[in-house]
Design an enzyme around this catalytic site. Structure first.
Site, short mmCIF file in Angstrom:
data_model
loop_
_atom_site.label_atom_id
_atom_site.label_comp_id
_atom_site.label_asym_id
_atom_site.label_seq_id
_atom_site.Cartn_x
_atom_site.Cartn_y
_atom_site.Cartn_z
N SER A 45 -46.66 -31.81 35.50
CA SER A 45 -46.21 -32.54 36.68
C SER A 45 -44.92 -32.00 37.29
CB SER A 45 -46.03 -34.02 36.34
OG SER A 45 -47.28 -34.61 36.06
N GLU A 59 0.79 -1.23 0.00
CA GLU A 59 0.00 0.00 0.00
C GLU A 59 0.82 1.28 0.00
OE1 GLU A 59 -3.34 0.43 -0.23
OE2 GLU A 59 -3.49 -1.72 -0.61
#
Length: 760
Positions: free
Chosen positions: A451, A174
């Site tokens: 239950s 770059e």
């Protein structure tokens, strides 16, 4: 005269433009200075899983520790040399733990070897000094990053912690003159200008890293002459007043490297985690090349969406490194042969959305302010990655099986896993699709519990040892109860069979309805309601009717988990929590959870109830579970509601309580009983999360006695006594029916010695 006028006019214009330029430069300098010397970024809130503490004697197997290392992306090697690497040899694991900022202190890298014996960690050795360690902790897994106000995610690393190979690769591609130019590179700008002029459009940029940074931090992506002038001017100012390393540090942490949904992935540190699952300093050269290649166009060269283009771009970066003599031709050729080897999208930072919802709710309760006011905070949670993975795998495997069996398309599920003693939530899902963010049934779905309510009825009875024991007979005759409305409620047993009476324990083991209702009537509805209130259930959810004993109460899985945490811990309540600590971005502790237990239920009654739930798994409605996991003495309870609309299962081992719910959002039948639905998911869970044996320690007031077919207790065994039960009684002398037992006999020989002994 005219010439002099023109000359002076031009001089004035020159100085005017110069002054204007200098003033504008001063303005730009102040703008840059305030931004960079202030708080450059608002970081997102990071959420971490559980910090795993390792000590010799811990019940961690070699396999479990390996799973922990793999979940945080440790890499298996032959020779351990770097952080994030591990090796296996016989019964040992050697690895170098990464440095990490724990809530209390930063800990550096640590080279350790763990020794195992079967399913136990027996020794921890510090390889650097050859000393044994008594305590050691693993860094937690990053499980989520919450949305930031700017919709940008990043992790900051200072310049000196970046690997030089990454920096060299970036500059080579770059901006190879970065350390030589003054923020702009005129020849690059000129070359780009000529190329673009010849092409008639912009096809090449001449921007330095400094210019790219200026554009990212201060400018828009709009292409214009004015923007370019601003970019160049600001780059010159930035380069003049800040060091190259500071500029590079800003760039490395700011550059755009992809998307995570609607949020940007910014900076190399976070990109490294997203794409490879490991910190930036643990990557290989070809991985650096891929990330650097993405700088040119993160969307175009995304390895997730365009893997072929990403591979070509990576290899081009490697070629340029070879051309600039950073690597040899052989290394270049070898690296080009390697695959991208990126992680699947969303595989590393997988947020576990249902759990994160719970964390956010708790965060707001503890901090009292919106989360956006606390950017950069770190939330350390209780999520156990092994348990969470086990829950998700169990659901992903079992739900499709159940859907096919019952020909259903809309079966839903919720699961919550908590620590039996601390109440810490270790795993949670609220949907049959755990990875999707949506309605959280574990926290929001309020359903009849069936239950699962029965243990509370028996707990209430067993809290009265002067009246009820596990061997107490309860009527099993059919009955009808007249309600305040004038209507009659007639409960029925599931198999429609009845008997004269049944032992209290057997009624619990086999989940028989009629005895449970009779028991609730005998102990009184008020006492039963008081028990629910004591266990933390709000009064607004309790309807004081006899049917509450059979599950006519609507609760969420989260609330159910709290109820059974109390029973499972011996009557001690530890409020459920998902957050251990919250640390601000400057390292201050905003919140620290210190688990506290409150003794709210009888330890004896809780023990007896949990013992009964163990027998449910051993010989009752969850017997098939007990057959598979016989050596772990698990406790459990099935729960199925009318018309098979909801089915539940609570499973308890030595360290965890797991609540599982299965149902449909439209309240239609699931066609499933608990034993064939929710319990099957729990079975599958235990295949991924090895249970710990549930060893119950009886309180001092509880002793084991033999029982005959009439339910009578004996202290000595004979041919008629084939069963033993724990009994709570302070007056042991009045319990046994043995005629030959002097200590426990009801009818004792009252001779002189007996009288004399009792006199004193």
């Amino acid at each position: 005269m005219f010439f002099n006028f023109k000359k002076y006019f031009l001089i004035k214009v020159f100085f005017f433009v110069l002054i204007l330029t200098l003033c504008y430069g001063l303005y730009l300098y102040v703008k840059i200075n305030r931004f960079i010397n202030g708080k450059v970024w608002n970081f997102p809130t990071s959420i971490y899983g559980r910090i795993v503490n390792l000590e010799p004697g811990n019940s961690y197997s070699q396999k479990e520790v390996l799973h922990l290392l793999k979940s945080t992306m440790y890499r298996k090697v032959d020779l351990v040399m770097l952080p994030g690497e591990y090796s296996i040899k016989n019964n040992t694991i050697e690895f170098i733990r990464r440095a990490f900022d724990f809530p209390d202190i930063r800990e550096d890298e640590f080279h350790a070897r763990l020794y195992f014996n079967k399913d136990t960690l027996v020794k921890i050795k510090n390889i650097d000094n050859n000393h044994d360690f008594s305590f050691f902790r693993l860094e937690p897994k990053l499980i989520a990053m919450l949305k930031s106000p700017e919709a940008k995610k990043r992790m900051f690393i200072p310049r000196n912690q970046y690997p030089e190979m990454l920096v060299k690769t970036l500059l080579a591609i770059e901006d190879k003159y970065f350390y030589e130019h003054d923020g702009i590179h005129l020849s690059s700008i000129g070359r780009a200008f000529l190329v673009n002029l010849m092409a008639g459009r912009t096809i090449q940029g001449g921007s330095t890293l400094t210019q790219q940074l200026i554009k990212n931090l201060f400018l828009t992506n709009t292409r214009s002459i004015l923007r370019k002038i601003n970019e160049i001017y600001m780059a010159l100012i930035l380069d003049r007043f800040y060091t190259k390393d500071r500029i590079l540090e800003l760039y490395l942490n700011e550059v755009y490297l992809g998307q995570d949904g609607d949020e940007q992935i910014r900076g190399f540190p976070l990109a490294s985690i997203y794409y490879f699952g490991r910190p930036i300093n643990e990557l290989n050269l070809e991985q650096y090349a891929l990330l650097v290649g993405m700088v040119k166009g993160a969307s175009l060269y995304s390895p997730w969406t365009n893997p072929n283009l990403a591979l070509k771009r990576r290899n081009l970066v490697l070629f340029l490194l070879y051309k600039q003599k950073y690597i040899t031709r052989k290394i270049y050729k070898d690296l080009c042969k390697r695959s991208l080897n990126v992680q699947p999208k969303g595989n590393i930072i997988s947020s576990h959305p249902s759990f994160i919802q719970l964390v956010c709710e708790e965060f707001h309760k503890k901090i009292y302010n919106p989360i956006k006011n606390f950017p950069g905070t770190k939330i350390f949670t209780t999520l156990d990655y092994t348990s969470q993975n086990a829950v998700e795998q169990a659901v992903k495997i079992e739900i499709p099986i159940l859907k096919r069996k019952k020909r259903l398309k809309d079966l839903e599920v919720a699961m919550i896993v908590i620590d039996r003693f601390t109440g810490e939530v270790q795993a949670l899902i609220g949907s049959s699709k755990p990875e999707f963010n949506g309605y959280n049934r574990a926290l929001k779905t309020r359903r009849s519990i069936g239950s699962l309510s029965k243990p509370i009825t028996y707990l209430t009875a067993l809290s009265q040892p002067e009246k009820y024991h596990l061997n107490t007979w309860i009527s099993n005759y059919p009955l009808s109860i007249k309600l305040d409305s004038g209507q009659y409620w007639t409960p029925k047993n599931n198999n429609f069979s009845f008997s004269k009476k049944v032992l209290l324990l057997d009624a619990l083991i086999h989940s028989i309805n009629i005895p449970t209702v009779n028991l609730s009537i005998n102990i009184g509805l008020k006492k039963l309601v008081d028990s629910w209130l004591l266990l933390g259930i709000s009064k607004k959810y309790i309807t004081p009717l006899p049917s509450i004993s059979l599950g006519a109460i609507n609760l969420t899985p989260f609330e159910i988990a709290q109820v059974f945490q109390i029973i499972g811990s011996g009557g001690y309540k530890s409020s459920l929590s998902s957050v251990r600590s919250i640390i601000s971005d400057d390292g201050k502790v905003l919140y620290q959870n210190l688990p506290q237990s409150i003794h709210i239920e009888s330890s004896e009654a809780s023990y007896l109830t949990l013992y009964g739930m163990q027998q449910v798994v051993k010989s009752g409605t969850a017997k098939s579970l007990g057959t598979i996991f016989k050596e772990f003495s698990l406790a459990g309870k099935t729960g199925t509601t009318n018309n098979l609309v909801d089915n539940w299962f609570v499973g308890i081992d030595g360290k965890q309580i797991v609540i599982t719910w299965i149902g449909r959002d439209n309240n239609h039948t699931t066609r499933l009983y608990s034993s064939s639905g929710a319990m099957q998911i729990y079975k599958r869970y235990l295949q991924y999360q090895r249970p710990v044996p549930l060893v119950l320690k009886a309180p001092n007031n509880i002793n084991m006695f033999y029982i005959n077919n009439l339910g009578e207790l004996f202290c000595k065994k004979n041919n008629q006594h084939n069963r033993m039960l724990p009994i709570w009684s302070i007056k042991n002398k009045k319990i046994c029916n043995d005629k030959l037992s002097e200590r426990f006999s009801i009818k004792k020989k009252k001779n002189f010695l007996f009288w004399l002994k009792n006199l004193f």
